[in-house]
Design a protein around this motif. Structure first.
Motif, short mmCIF file in Angstrom:
data_model
loop_
_atom_site.label_atom_id
_atom_site.label_comp_id
_atom_site.label_asym_id
_atom_site.label_seq_id
_atom_site.Cartn_x
_atom_site.Cartn_y
_atom_site.Cartn_z
N SER A 96 0.42 14.54 4.87
CA SER A 96 0.64 13.85 6.14
C SER A 96 0.66 12.36 5.90
N THR A 97 0.35 11.60 6.92
CA THR A 97 0.19 10.15 6.80
C THR A 97 -1.25 9.78 7.11
N LEU A 98 -1.67 8.63 6.64
CA LEU A 98 -3.03 8.19 6.91
C LEU A 98 -3.28 8.03 8.41
N THR A 99 -2.34 7.40 9.09
CA THR A 99 -2.53 7.17 10.52
C THR A 99 -2.72 8.48 11.28
N PRO A 109 -6.85 6.59 19.06
CA PRO A 109 -5.44 6.25 19.25
C PRO A 109 -4.86 5.59 18.01
N GLU A 110 -3.57 5.79 17.79
CA GLU A 110 -2.96 5.28 16.56
C GLU A 110 -2.97 3.76 16.50
N TRP A 111 -2.88 3.08 17.67
CA TRP A 111 -2.91 1.63 17.62
C TRP A 111 -4.24 1.13 17.05
N PHE A 112 -5.32 1.84 17.35
CA PHE A 112 -6.63 1.43 16.86
C PHE A 112 -6.71 1.65 15.35
N VAL A 113 -6.12 2.75 14.87
CA VAL A 113 -6.09 3.00 13.42
C VAL A 113 -5.34 1.88 12.71
N HIS A 114 -4.24 1.43 13.30
CA HIS A 114 -3.46 0.34 12.68
C HIS A 114 -4.27 -0.96 12.67
N GLU A 115 -5.10 -1.18 13.68
CA GLU A 115 -5.95 -2.36 13.63
C GLU A 115 -7.00 -2.23 12.53
N LEU A 116 -7.50 -1.04 12.30
CA LEU A 116 -8.43 -0.84 11.19
C LEU A 116 -7.74 -1.13 9.86
N PHE A 117 -6.45 -0.78 9.75
CA PHE A 117 -5.69 -1.15 8.55
C PHE A 117 -5.68 -2.65 8.38
N CYS A 118 -5.41 -3.37 9.47
CA CYS A 118 -5.35 -4.84 9.41
C CYS A 118 -6.68 -5.43 8.96
N PHE A 119 -7.77 -4.82 9.38
CA PHE A 119 -9.09 -5.29 8.97
C PHE A 119 -9.42 -4.90 7.53
N GLY A 120 -8.64 -4.01 6.94
CA GLY A 120 -8.98 -3.52 5.61
C GLY A 120 -10.14 -2.56 5.63
N ALA A 121 -10.27 -1.81 6.73
CA ALA A 121 -11.42 -0.93 6.93
C ALA A 121 -11.13 0.52 6.54
N LYS A 168 -9.45 3.26 -2.76
CA LYS A 168 -8.85 1.92 -2.76
C LYS A 168 -8.50 1.54 -1.32
N ARG A 169 -8.62 0.26 -1.04
CA ARG A 169 -8.32 -0.24 0.29
C ARG A 169 -6.82 -0.16 0.56
N VAL A 170 -6.45 0.24 1.76
CA VAL A 170 -5.05 0.23 2.19
C VAL A 170 -4.95 -0.56 3.49
N THR A 171 -3.86 -1.33 3.63
CA THR A 171 -3.69 -2.18 4.80
C THR A 171 -2.47 -1.78 5.63
N GLN A 172 -1.89 -0.62 5.32
CA GLN A 172 -0.78 -0.12 6.11
C GLN A 172 -0.71 1.39 5.94
N ASP A 173 0.03 2.03 6.83
CA ASP A 173 0.15 3.48 6.80
C ASP A 173 0.91 3.92 5.55
N ILE A 174 0.45 5.00 4.93
CA ILE A 174 1.12 5.57 3.76
C ILE A 174 1.08 7.08 3.85
N ALA A 175 1.95 7.74 3.09
CA ALA A 175 1.92 9.19 2.99
C ALA A 175 0.78 9.60 2.06
N ILE A 176 0.08 10.65 2.42
CA ILE A 176 -1.03 11.14 1.60
C ILE A 176 -0.89 12.64 1.37
N ASN A 177 -1.58 13.10 0.33
CA ASN A 177 -1.51 14.50 -0.07
C ASN A 177 -2.62 15.32 0.57
N LYS A 178 -2.42 16.60 0.58
CA LYS A 178 -3.47 17.51 1.04
C LYS A 178 -4.71 17.34 0.17
#
Length: 408
Positions: A96-99, A109-121, A168-178
């Protein structure tokens, strides 16, 4: 610098914040209607279940509006700062994707997840880390077996290389494995003091190789594990519109105020670090305000770093050498009586003592824990061509005005 989008993040957040609550409400309303259609009910049962579901959804909406969703407010509100730590460890149920994975599993909500990406959280790795013996002992055997099976399944695809199981820290949505491992800091640690100063005015000197900045109290020098935005390196780079990230050369405690040198390039950082380690190359002077006058002359103590599980590391002071201790040396050059006001006067009375110190060693918390345990604050003015701040105090009250300097 890492994530140029982060530099634009603060200016856009206030605009988007206004429509978040309505979006959450609409989303929750859709969930309510979908839930009602899943299971046929009698009229009475339907009414009871609908009321229960409505109450639960209203509670969820209330918590999201006034709870976790306040964690990324910019600037942080008192409500934001009152949130305690919340760290979630997740395992991806499918490719799937991280988000999507985070939003679905944590009901955010997905907008909140994207803000967590921006924070590096958000941190992730394709292979779940191995369980520590202590953590495994706290789980039931079936859960441990399930987690081990997930790890082995991921290893069969990615191999046993250590880097595949190090989050590892991620700052944007990416595809991830099962079976991918995800760590989410839902409540990033915040530093409100970042928003109380003009960072351009904090810059004392900006050259080709380094920047000297007056660090405010209450701000971390480097990013934390859950916050890329609210630190000296990021805020200074943003103020100066740097194309590349600034580099750390030395640190100050978050609660300490004073001058800090950060580098534009690695050759300077390497040279500066070597200079700090060279005996006599840097002279370190402090002005310390104490409740009682320290003796003039050389002071020697021995310090160890103690760690108690579940508590922060702390410095322990000894009058004579013990196993693992480091020697701390300084000279008290001068002591004079001064008048004090505000919090200091309320605690100590109207009179205190200002001591001029020269450090010959640079141990962690050397001044406050060892030589000057009564340190309240420092109010010095530096002289010389280059001013450098070094850590003085770890007391949150004391460090609002803690300062010191060095000369080359």
């Amino acid at each position: 610098m890492q994530g140029q989008e982060l530099l634009k993040y603060r200016s856009s957040t206030h605009v988007r914040r206004s429509w978040y609550p309505s979006q959450i409400t609409a989303s929750l309303g859709q969930k309510t209607q979908a839930a009602k259609l899943r299971k046929p009910m009698s009229k009475d049962a339907s009414l009871v279940e609908s009321l229960k579901l409505s109450t639960r959804v209203d509670a969820e909406a209330q918590e999201q509006r006034h709870g976790s969703l306040a964690a990324t407010n910019i600037p942080p509100t008192p409500e934001t700062c009152s949130l305690g730590p919340r760290v979630e460890h997740l395992s991806a149920a499918a490719d799937s994707t991280l988000t999507s994975t985070i939003a679905n599993q944590l009901h955010l909500p997905e907008w909140f997840v994207h803000e967590l990406f921006c924070f590096g959280a958000v941190h992730w790795c394709p292979v779940p880390p191995a369980l520590s013996p202590m953590r495994a002992a706290s789980m039931d055997s079936e859960h441990v077996a399930h987690l081990s099976a997930q790890r082995q399944a991921a290893i069969s695809i990615y191999g046993k290389q250590a880097e595949h199981s190090q989050p590892k820290r991620v700052t944007q949505d990416i595809a991830i494995n099962k079976h991918a491992f995800i760590r989410v800091h839902v409540h990033p640690k915040r530093f409100p003091a970042v928003y109380t100063v003009d960072w351009k005015e904090c810059v004392i000197y900006n050259g080709a190789d380094y920047v000297v900045i007056h660090k405010p109290a209450g701000v971390q020098v480097a990013p934390t594990v859950d916050n890329l935005l609210e630190n000296v390196l990021f805020c200074t780079a943003q103020a100066l519109q740097c194309a590349e990230s600034l580099l750390i050369t030395h640190r100050l405690d978050a609660c300490t105020e004073g001058l800090l040198v950060v580098g534009h390039n690695r050759p300077f950082v390497q040279h500066f670090n070597q200079l700090l380690q060279r005996p006599g190359a840097v002279r370190k002077f402090y002005k310390a305000l104490t409740q009682h006058p320290p003796p003039v002359g050389k002071l020697t103590h021995h310090i160890t770093q103690e760690q108690v599980r579940g508590q922060p590391a702390h410095s322990q002071v000894h009058d004579s050498p013990v196993a693992g201790s480091q020697c701390c040396l300084l000279d008290v050059l001068d002591v004079r009586q001064v008048e004090v006001v505000h919090e200091v006067a309320a605690e100590w009375g109207p009179v205190a003592y200002e001591a001029l110190l020269e450090l010959h060693t640079g141990r962690t918390h050397q001044v406050t824990a060892g030589h000057m345990p009564g340190l309240w604050c420092c109010t010095c003015r530096a002289t010389g061509e280059l001013q450098i701040i070094f850590a003085v105090s770890h007391d949150p009250v004391a460090c609002r005005t803690t300062r010191c300097w060095s000369t080359l």
